[in-house]
Design a protein around this motif. Structure first.
Motif, mmCIF file in Angstrom:
data_model
loop_
_atom_site.group_PDB
_atom_site.id
_atom_site.type_symbol
_atom_site.label_atom_id
_atom_site.label_comp_id
_atom_site.label_asym_id
_atom_site.label_seq_id
_atom_site.Cartn_x
_atom_site.Cartn_y
_atom_site.Cartn_z
ATOM 1 N N ASP A 98 0.824 -1.190 0.000
ATOM 2 C CA ASP A 98 0.000 0.000 0.000
ATOM 3 C C ASP A 98 0.868 1.252 0.000
ATOM 4 N N LEU A 99 1.023 1.900 -1.142
ATOM 5 C CA LEU A 99 1.894 3.067 -1.213
ATOM 6 C C LEU A 99 1.123 4.329 -1.568
ATOM 7 N N ALA A 100 1.657 5.465 -1.119
ATOM 8 C CA ALA A 100 1.030 6.740 -1.456
ATOM 9 C C ALA A 100 1.139 6.971 -2.959
ATOM 10 N N LYS A 101 2.328 6.682 -3.503
ATOM 11 C CA LYS A 101 2.491 6.806 -4.947
ATOM 12 C C LYS A 101 3.198 5.582 -5.489
ATOM 13 N N TYR A 129 8.020 9.443 -2.099
ATOM 14 C CA TYR A 129 7.558 9.973 -0.826
ATOM 15 C C TYR A 129 8.324 9.325 0.315
ATOM 16 N N GLU A 153 7.304 8.697 3.300
ATOM 17 C CA GLU A 153 6.484 7.689 3.982
ATOM 18 C C GLU A 153 6.589 6.344 3.269
#
Lengths: 375, 294
Positions: B228-231, B268, B270
């Motif tokens: 699950d990644l932000a981008k 990112y 995160e």
């Protein structure tokens, strides 16, 4: 297949798609036919792509198209083909109709003297949760003025302005013709202020219901003031409310949405909902340059850490973040709930919003809000 | 016509270094054949802009690119008058009479991408990049241009396209575009490529990449997309990363190198932390081993 038969077949297929909820008009069907003219109609892939490219105009509709295509061209049973509203409905559990607080008849009597009527003076400081239906109706009226106050940004568009700071060169050159090239007659233009985008993400789960209802009246009025207002609601899931708010009455939109996102047994998933927003909408840059308002009491039971990390993502992209928590209206309130505490470092302004006076404060803050955190 | 069939176009795109899937090849084929603008949507980094450049190479056309942004206006998209030249011209004429028509004539016009594309005698691909970032008003204006390929300049009159450009629009879907604009276009959604195709793309775009490295890189990236990644990394990132690894002389992944070069994949902080937490070393070893078995 004879040309005539093909035309009929595609026209009928267009009708199937339209019935399933796709925006397929005669123009698109004509496009599809000329698309098919240019590919080998004996090859399934070619037919599929020619039709999809011309008949689908949204990524969301691809799945529906695929199923219709299979049903129509590959002879799957047609009664398995869903209608769009069924696709949506399937994702929604049978929500029991929540206690509907507002009697539709009461709204008709808006503005009349009715028992329990209070002046707008005391309406000001009355907690949303303890308002009568009549008071909420009055509130709706007051909200309109309030919501017209939006944060502004400078647009790139120029308007003629007597105290502008940008020379209108086109006009100046024309005027200089009369003076042999001396720019004597100067008019100025100015970058005008236009509303900044506002994104409201509102918790509508049980504990928040009364407040969410009032705040959504505010958001509804804000949507009515023009472009650039986006509304989302969440309970255990997140859903976008903007289209409904544009076309429907605020109450109706609210009830339909909360039925969709609230699991009466499930509690609130703030972190997961913020994540759904960031993944689905923030990534498409909806957040960029916007003032984002989260409305919630911060009661996250599952994963407080996620609330923090998603708020950080949000703050990094937004122009400013505002958290509205009705509990803050009580003088004894301390933001100790796990989710709330995790979110605090990433909030630019933390406000109550439990009554009209607090909403006025919110409107004032929005008007003057500036970027506080480093970009 | 530069190509005779979809297969032929696919082959030619491949020769220019672009590997499209069947859907995209059909989209480009029909867009050129039917003379209809093509709207490409998809996550950042899946190759929307690249597709426009690739079809331009096949057509032997020049790419004229209009990058959209909030507040984009006619002066930056279509034309602007060259005011300083105009003023100098009036000055130079001194006492002589300057004709207003001459002053607002073609030689004092600065051509921006849309006008340039319309006036071009040579074939062009007009790339309208990230149309979703422009304002609604601009979209409406663009719609006018795309329907009849004319531009009206008050002082000069209406300019008709010398030859219709091939038009490609891209959108990251920050907002829904107007139905009217969509109706003018064919629509194609580009997703992340499948594993097989991504390996092919890496081999095509990164000269000298060892076969095994290409496989491992593509496999690793597709595993990352499951986290699950932000981008999530796009194909563009995969290519960058593979190039970096080739530059470092690697022919296989190892945990240290991956950690050191992860920056070309993840944008990112995160995501970076997230991937490190989820046992990066195990993931790398897993990818390396799964490659050995096949």
């Amino acid at each position: 297949m004879a040309a005539d038969a093909l035309v009929r077949h595609v026209v009928a297929f267009g009708r199937v798609l339209r019935a399933a909820g796709l925006d397929v008009g005669p123009g698109r069907v004509a496009e599809a036919l000329s698309g098919l003219d240019n590919v080998r109609i004996g090859v399934k892939d070619d037919v599929y792509w020619a039709l999809r490219l011309t008949l689908v105009s949204k990524a969301e509709d691809i799945e529906l198209f695929d199923r219709a295509f299979d049903a129509w061209f590959l002879r799957v049973r047609r009664d398995e083909l869903p209608r769009r509203d069924e696709v949506v409905a399937k994702a929604v559990p049978d929500a029991q109709p929540g206690p509907r607080e507002i009697d539709p008849d009461a709204e008709a009597g808006e503005g009349e003297e009715t028992p329990g009527w209070t002046t707008s003076e005391s309406l000001h400081t009355k907690d949303f949760a303890s308002m009568t239906p009549q008071e909420l109706a009055e509130l709706k009226r007051l909200m309109k003025d309030l919501a017209a106050r939006r944060p502004l940004r400078r647009s790139r568009r120029l308007r003629r302005h007597h105290r502008g700071d940008i020379l209108d060169m086109r006009r100046l050159v024309r005027a200089s013709l009369a003076t042999g090239g001396d720019p004597l007659d100067r008019t100025f233009r100015k970058k005008m202020l236009v509303p900044r985008r506002l994104v409201v993400i509102c918790d509508v789960s049980g504990s928040m219901e009364a407040y969410a209802r009032a705040l959504l009246l505010f958001v509804h009025a804000a949507v009515g003031t023009g472009k650039g207002v986006e509304a989302f609601v969440f309970g255990t899931r997140l859903t976008r409310l903007t289209p409904e708010l544009k076309s429907k009455d605020a109450e109706e939109a609210f009830d339909a949405a909360s039925a969709r996102v609230v699991d009466w047994s499930g509690g609130t998933r703030i972190g997961a909902s913020l994540k759904a927003y960031n993944d689905g909408w923030g990534r498409r840059a909806l957040t960029r340059g916007a003032v984002v308002i989260v409305v919630s009491d911060g009661w996250e039971r599952e994963n407080a850490e996620l609330v923090g990390s998603e708020m950080r993502r949000l703050q990094r992209q937004a122009y400013a973040t505002v958290w509205v928590n009705p509990l803050k209206g009580s003088p004894e309130y301390q933001p100790l709930a796990g989710g709330m505490r995790a979110a605090l470092p990433y909030i630019d302004r933390f406000l109550p919003g439990h009554n009209l006076a607090a909403l006025e404060e919110l409107a004032t803050v929005l008007e003057g809000i500036e970027r506080r955190h480093a970009a | 016509m530069a190509f005779s069939s979809i297969d032929d176009l696919e082959r030619q795109l491949l020769e220019t270094g672009y590997l499209p899937d069947r859907g995209l090849a059909t989209a480009l084929f029909l867009s050129v054949r039917l003379d209809k603008p093509l709207l490409l949507e998809g996550e950042p980094g899946v190759g929307k802009t690249e597709a426009a450049k690739a079809i331009a190479r096949v057509l032997g056309a020049r790419v004229i690119r209009l990058q959209c942004y909030e507040g984009l206006d006619v002066q930056h998209a279509v034309y602007e008058w060259n005011y300083s030249r105009q003023l100098l011209h009036i000055r130079a004429a001194q006492e002589g009479q300057v004709d207003e028509q001459e002053l607002f004539g073609p030689e004092f016009l600065i051509r921006r991408p849309l006008l340039e594309a319309l006036e071009s005698e040579e074939p062009v691909v007009l790339l309208i990049d990230e149309i979703d970032r422009a304002d609604d008003e601009f979209e409406a204006f663009l719609l006018e241009i795309l329907s009849d390929f004319t531009i009206t300049i008050p002082e000069i009159g209406t300019i008709h396209a010398k030859r219709k450009p091939t038009v490609i629009l891209t959108s990251n879907r920050t907002r829904e575009l107007h139905d009217a604009l969509k109706r003018r276009c064919m629509f194609h959604w580009i997703g992340h490529p499948g594993l097989e195709r991504e390996i092919e793309i890496v081999k095509l775009r990164v000269p000298g990449v060892p076969e095994r490295l290409a496989e491992q890189v593509a496999t690793f990236v597709s595993r990352l997309r499951d986290i699950d990644l932000a981008k999530p990394p796009g194909v563009a990132e995969t290519i960058d990363w593979a190039s970096a690894l080739v530059e470092l002389g690697k022919d296989e992944l190892d945990p240290e190198t991956v950690e050191a070069t992860l920056g070309s994949l993840l944008k990112y902080h995160e995501d970076f932390e997230n991937v490190k937490k989820s046992a990066l070393a195990d993931l790398v070893m897993d990818v390396v081993k799964s490659g050995l078995q096949t």
